[in-house]
Design a protein around this motif. Sequence first.
Motif, PDB file in Angstrom:
ATOM      1  N   VAL A   1     -15.600 -64.442  27.167  1.00  8.59           N
ATOM      2  CA  VAL A   1     -15.527 -63.006  26.813  1.00  8.59           C
ATOM      3  C   VAL A   1     -14.055 -62.335  26.388  1.00  8.59           C
ATOM      4  N   VAL A   2     -14.131 -61.767  25.489  1.00 11.74           N
ATOM      5  CA  VAL A   2     -12.928 -61.060  24.651  1.00 11.74           C
ATOM      6  C   VAL A   2     -13.049 -59.704  24.488  1.00 11.74           C
ATOM      7  N   LEU A   3     -12.132 -58.952  24.308  1.00 11.06           N
ATOM      8  CA  LEU A   3     -12.078 -57.650  24.214  1.00 11.06           C
ATOM      9  C   LEU A   3     -11.701 -57.446  22.614  1.00 11.06           C
ATOM     10  N   LEU A   4     -12.574 -57.101  21.831  1.00 12.47           N
ATOM     11  CA  LEU A   4     -12.135 -56.862  20.431  1.00 12.47           C
ATOM     12  C   LEU A   4     -11.387 -55.620  20.047  1.00 12.47           C
ATOM     13  N   PRO A   5     -10.366 -55.810  19.329  1.00 11.36           N
ATOM     14  CA  PRO A   5      -9.453 -54.591  18.913  1.00 11.36           C
ATOM     15  C   PRO A   5      -9.939 -53.783  17.837  1.00 11.36           C
ATOM     16  N   GLU A   6     -11.421 -53.073  18.258  1.00 15.48           N
ATOM     17  CA  GLU A   6     -11.786 -52.140  17.406  1.00 15.48           C
ATOM     18  C   GLU A   6     -11.764 -50.732  18.078  1.00 15.48           C
ATOM     19  N   VAL A   7     -12.297 -49.935  17.376  1.00 20.26           N
ATOM     20  CA  VAL A   7     -12.436 -48.430  17.788  1.00 20.26           C
ATOM     21  C   VAL A   7     -13.940 -48.113  17.796  1.00 20.26           C
ATOM     22  N   PRO A   8     -14.508 -47.860  18.667  1.00 20.31           N
ATOM     23  CA  PRO A   8     -14.094 -48.083  20.239  1.00 20.31           C
ATOM     24  C   PRO A   8     -14.179 -49.737  20.324  1.00 20.31           C
ATOM     25  N   VAL A   9     -13.261 -49.897  21.359  1.00 12.65           N
ATOM     26  CA  VAL A   9     -13.188 -51.203  21.809  1.00 12.65           C
ATOM     27  C   VAL A   9     -14.485 -51.828  22.146  1.00 12.65           C
ATOM     28  N   ARG A  10     -14.761 -53.035  22.405  1.00 11.52           N
ATOM     29  CA  ARG A  10     -16.087 -53.838  22.713  1.00 11.52           C
ATOM     30  C   ARG A  10     -15.822 -55.007  23.227  1.00 11.52           C
ATOM     31  N   LEU A  11     -16.851 -55.490  24.118  1.00 10.88           N
ATOM     32  CA  LEU A  11     -16.826 -56.717  24.666  1.00 10.88           C
ATOM     33  C   LEU A  11     -17.371 -57.738  23.720  1.00 10.88           C
ATOM     34  N   ALA A  12     -16.916 -58.853  23.578  1.00  3.19           N
ATOM     35  CA  ALA A  12     -17.772 -59.846  22.683  1.00  3.19           C
ATOM     36  C   ALA A  12     -17.785 -61.136  23.318  1.00  3.19           C
ATOM     37  N   ALA A  13     -18.745 -61.914  23.077  1.00  5.69           N
ATOM     38  CA  ALA A  13     -18.926 -63.308  23.906  1.00  5.69           C
ATOM     39  C   ALA A  13     -19.036 -64.473  22.873  1.00  5.69           C
ATOM     40  N   VAL A  14     -18.300 -65.410  23.068  1.00  4.26           N
ATOM     41  CA  VAL A  14     -18.268 -66.840  22.340  1.00  4.26           C
ATOM     42  C   VAL A  14     -19.085 -67.598  23.425  1.00  4.26           C
ATOM     43  N   ILE A  15     -19.983 -68.129  22.789  1.00  2.00           N
ATOM     44  CA  ILE A  15     -21.020 -68.930  23.606  1.00  2.00           C
ATOM     45  C   ILE A  15     -21.301 -70.333  22.964  1.00  2.00           C
ATOM     46  N   VAL A  16     -20.990 -71.186  23.932  1.00  2.00           N
ATOM     47  CA  VAL A  16     -21.453 -72.580  23.614  1.00  2.00           C
ATOM     48  C   VAL A  16     -22.891 -72.827  24.320  1.00  2.00           C
ATOM     49  N   PRO A  17     -23.932 -72.826  23.465  1.00  2.00           N
ATOM     50  CA  PRO A  17     -25.415 -72.841  24.075  1.00  2.00           C
ATOM     51  C   PRO A  17     -25.680 -74.250  24.614  1.00  2.00           C
ATOM     52  N   SER A  18     -26.353 -74.286  25.579  1.00  2.00           N
ATOM     53  CA  SER A  18     -26.758 -75.424  26.208  1.00  2.00           C
ATOM     54  C   SER A  18     -27.768 -76.110  25.155  1.00  2.00           C
ATOM     55  N   ASP A  19     -28.323 -77.420  25.567  1.00  2.00           N
ATOM     56  CA  ASP A  19     -29.290 -77.854  24.732  1.00  2.00           C
ATOM     57  C   ASP A  19     -30.339 -77.177  24.552  1.00  2.00           C
ATOM     58  N   SER A  20     -31.075 -76.291  25.641  1.00  2.00           N
ATOM     59  CA  SER A  20     -32.093 -75.533  25.512  1.00  2.00           C
ATOM     60  C   SER A  20     -31.504 -74.337  24.572  1.00  2.00           C
ATOM     61  N   GLY A  21     -30.272 -73.844  24.818  1.00  2.20           N
ATOM     62  CA  GLY A  21     -30.153 -72.739  24.072  1.00  2.20           C
ATOM     63  C   GLY A  21     -29.970 -73.001  22.691  1.00  2.20           C
ATOM     64  N   TRP A  22     -29.417 -74.221  22.268  1.00  2.00           N
ATOM     65  CA  TRP A  22     -29.429 -74.224  20.816  1.00  2.00           C
ATOM     66  C   TRP A  22     -30.807 -74.217  20.215  1.00  2.00           C
ATOM     67  N   ALA A  23     -31.891 -74.687  21.011  1.00  2.00           N
ATOM     68  CA  ALA A  23     -33.222 -74.757  20.463  1.00  2.00           C
ATOM     69  C   ALA A  23     -33.763 -73.370  20.430  1.00  2.00           C
TER      70      ALA A  23
END
Length: 153
Positions: free
Chosen positions: A72-94
Amino acid sequence: VEARTDEDGLISFRSPQVADWVATADMAEIGADGIRFLGRTDGIVKIEGKRVSLATVESALIALPWVEEAAVVLLPEVPVRLAAVIVPSDSGWAELERLGHFRFGTALARQLPAELESASRPKRWRFVSAVPRRHMGKRDNAAAIALFAKSPQ
C-alpha cells in the motif's frame, strides 16, 4: 538550505547552521517546481485528516483469500490517495479474470474489515505477478507508485 534524496527516495537537508546532512523519514521528489513529499517511510500517513497505518491496511488485504501479497502506497496526487499493489492468490487471479480489474478492486475493498475507515481504504489498484523490489529484495515504493502513472492493465 540544500535538499537531496537518496536511492530510496528519502529526503535529507543541510544548512550553514548544520555541519552534515540531516536525514528524514520522508520520501520526496525534488523538481524544478520545488519539493513534493510522497509520504513517510515510518508507515503512518495522513489522509483526510486521519492517521493511517499502511502496515495495518496491508495486513487487512493479505488476510483476504484473494490476496497473496500487498503493498500500500500513498499516491502524490491532490488530494492524496491510498493505492494498493496486489499480487492475487490463485483464486484471486481467477476472480480477477472473471470480474475484470475495476470490479475486482471494488470486491477487495468491500471485503476489508468494517473497522477500517474510508481514509484507510485504497482508492486505486494494480494487480501484478510480483511487488516491485530492488536488487537486495527490499520493496521499491517508488516503482510501486510509478505503476499508477500507467493506465490500468
